[in-house]
Enzyme design. Structure first.
Site, PDB file in Angstrom:
ATOM      1  N   GLY A 123       0.820  -1.204   0.000  1.00  0.00           N
ATOM      2  CA  GLY A 123       0.000   0.000   0.000  1.00  0.00           C
ATOM      3  C   GLY A 123       0.851   1.250   0.000  1.00  0.00           C
ATOM      4  O   GLY A 123       0.572   2.226   0.706  1.00  0.00           O
ATOM      5  N   ALA A 124       1.896   1.256  -0.836  1.00  0.00           N
ATOM      6  CA  ALA A 124       2.915   2.301  -0.740  1.00  0.00           C
ATOM      7  C   ALA A 124       2.685   3.485  -1.673  1.00  0.00           C
ATOM      8  O   ALA A 124       3.518   4.390  -1.721  1.00  0.00           O
ATOM      9  CB  ALA A 124       4.295   1.699  -1.029  1.00  0.00           C
ATOM     10  N   ASN A 125       1.594   3.509  -2.401  1.00  0.00           N
ATOM     11  CA  ASN A 125       1.394   4.612  -3.338  1.00  0.00           C
ATOM     12  C   ASN A 125       0.689   5.819  -2.720  1.00  0.00           C
ATOM     13  O   ASN A 125       0.593   6.879  -3.333  1.00  0.00           O
ATOM     14  CB  ASN A 125       0.628   4.152  -4.579  1.00  0.00           C
ATOM     15  CG  ASN A 125      -0.743   3.618  -4.249  1.00  0.00           C
ATOM     16  OD1 ASN A 125      -0.876   2.431  -3.978  1.00  0.00           O
ATOM     17  ND2 ASN A 125      -1.774   4.458  -4.288  1.00  0.00           N
ATOM     18  N   GLY A 146      -0.870   7.696   1.355  1.00  0.00           N
ATOM     19  CA  GLY A 146      -1.037   7.628   2.804  1.00  0.00           C
ATOM     20  C   GLY A 146       0.219   7.262   3.559  1.00  0.00           C
ATOM     21  O   GLY A 146       1.334   7.669   3.241  1.00  0.00           O
ATOM     22  N   TYR A 205     -14.296  -4.018  10.545  1.00  0.00           N
ATOM     23  CA  TYR A 205     -12.997  -3.342  10.528  1.00  0.00           C
ATOM     24  C   TYR A 205     -12.274  -3.583  11.849  1.00  0.00           C
ATOM     25  O   TYR A 205     -11.091  -3.949  11.873  1.00  0.00           O
ATOM     26  CB  TYR A 205     -13.172  -1.843  10.290  1.00  0.00           C
ATOM     27  CG  TYR A 205     -11.859  -1.088  10.306  1.00  0.00           C
ATOM     28  CD1 TYR A 205     -10.912  -1.266   9.295  1.00  0.00           C
ATOM     29  CD2 TYR A 205     -11.549  -0.214  11.348  1.00  0.00           C
ATOM     30  CE1 TYR A 205      -9.703  -0.586   9.318  1.00  0.00           C
ATOM     31  CE2 TYR A 205     -10.333   0.467  11.379  1.00  0.00           C
ATOM     32  CZ  TYR A 205      -9.417   0.282  10.360  1.00  0.00           C
ATOM     33  OH  TYR A 205      -8.211   0.941  10.392  1.00  0.00           O
TER      34      TYR A 205
END
Length: 304
Positions: A23-25, A27, A176
Site C-alpha cells: 500500500g505504498a502509493n 497515505g 474493521y
C-alpha cells in the site's frame, strides 16, 4: 532503551537494506516508503495500480533523485496476486523488512477474489498470506522484521469465529475492528513462534492513531467536511501518522512483540512510542485458533 517521542528525524541510515512496503502509493505507506528511500534503503512498493505506483515513485524521486525503488504488483484481496508478488520479491537479492501497511476501512460488504469478506480478507488474511510466503526470504536478511499495522479500532474488536466471513450479518465498523484485532493476534502469535524457533526475524506492530489518509474515503461526506477545518487538533497528517510505522520498521532498540503508536491524546496524535493493546490482543487460545483458520482459508502454511 525504550523508543519514545520518535519522529521521522529519528530514522537512522538504512543504506544497504531492502524494505517491501504494501500500500505504498498513498497515505502512510507512501510516507514511509519516501522516508526510507531518503535514508538510503531500496524500497519495493507493493501496489494494485501500476500507474499509481509509477506516480508515487516519480514523486519520491523528485525529492530524492537517487532513490532506489521498485514496483511489485500486489492485490491483498487476491491470493493469486499475493503469491505472484511473493515470488517477485523472492527474486530480489535480499529482503530485510516486510512492512504490512495496506488495508481497507469500512466499505459496504464486499468479497475478495477468493470469496472472503473484504475487510477480514484484505486486512488480515492477505497480510497473513504474504507474511507466511516471505518468512524464509526474510530469515536471510539483516536484522529482519515483519511489521503489521493495526489500529485503535482493535479495542472494540471481537473475532466472530461463528460467522468468520460475515455471511449472517455485517457491520462496517464491527468488521474493521475485527480485522484490526486479528492483526494484533497474528503479530503476537507470530512473535511467539519466531522466538520458539530461534528465528532471527522480529515481529512487531504499529498503529497510526487518527491519521488523515485515504482510508477515510468511506466516511460520510458531512463528517469529513465538518471536521476538516480543525482536523490538525485531533488528527495526524499522513506523514505524522507514519512515525509509528517508521519506529516499528527502522527504529533502533526495537524488540520482537512490541507495539508502537502515537504518544499523545490517548494515542490519537503525536510522536511514536511503545504502547499497549487491550489484553484480548495477547490471548493465546484465540490467536492459535485464528492462526489455524487463517492457514486453512489461505492455504499458506508457515515454516514456524
Amino acid at each position: 532503551m525504550t523508543i519514545k517521542n520518535f519522529t521521522d528525524k529519528d530514522v537512522p541510515d538504512q543504506s544497504g537494506r531492502v524494505f517491501f512496503v504494501t500500500g505504498a502509493n498513498s497515505g502512510l505507506g507512501y510516507q514511509a516508503a519516501k522516508l526510507l528511500a531518503g535514508r538510503g534503503a531500496r524500497v519495493l512498493l507493493g501496489c494494485r495500480s501500476a500507474d499509481k505506483a509509477e506516480a508515487a515513485m516519480a514523486d519520491i524521486r523528485a525529492v530524492y533523485p537517487e532513490a532506489d525503488l521498485g514496483f511489485i504488483p500486489l492485490d491483498l484481496g487476491d491470493l493469486q496476486s499475493i503469491r505472484a508478488a511473493a515470488k517477485l520479491v523472492g527474486e530480489e537479492p535480499r529482503l530485510d523488512v516486510l512492512l504490512n501497511n495496506a488495508g481497507i476501512m469500512m466499505p459496504p460488504r464486499e468479497e475478495t477474489a477468493d470469496g472472503f469478506e473484504s475487510q477480514f480478507g484484505v486486512n488480515h488474511l492477505g497480510t497473513f498470506a504474504l507474511t507466511g510466503l516471505l518468512l524464509d526470504k526474510l530469515a536471510k536478511g539483516q536484522e529482519p522484521r515483519v511489521v503489521i499495522t493495526s489500529s485503535m479500532a482493535h479495542r472494540s474488536g471481537k473475532i466472530d469465529f461463528d460467522d468468520i466471513n460475515a455471511e449472517d450479518s455485517y457491520s462496517r465498523w464491527g468488521r474493521y475492528a475485527m480485522s484490526k484485532l486479528a492483526n494484533l493476534l497474528h503479530m503476537y502469535e507470530l512473535d511467539r513462534r519466531l522466538r520458539a524457533a530461534d528465528s532471527p526475524i522480529m515481529a512487531v506492530a504499529c498503529h497510526p492513531g487518527v491519521a488523515d489518509t485515504e482510508l477515510t474515503k468511506n466516511f460520510p461526506d458531512f463528517l469529513v467536511s465538518l471536521f476538516r477545518p480543525v482536523s490538525s487538533l485531533f488528527m495526524n497528517s499522513a506523514a505524522q501518522g507514519a512515525w509509528s510505522t517508521l519506529a516499528a520498521a527502522a527504529g533502533d532498540a526495537v524488540e520482537g512483540g512490541q507495539y508502537f503508536g502515537p504518544s499523545r491524546n490517548n494515542e490519537w496524535i503525536g510522536p511514536a512510542r511503545e504502547v499497549q493493546p487491550r489484553p484480548k490482543a495477547k490471548r493465546i487460545e484465540p490467536a492459535k485458533r485464528l492462526w489455524d483458520i487463517s492457514e486453512e482459508m489461505t492455504g499458506v502454511k508457515y515454516p514456524v
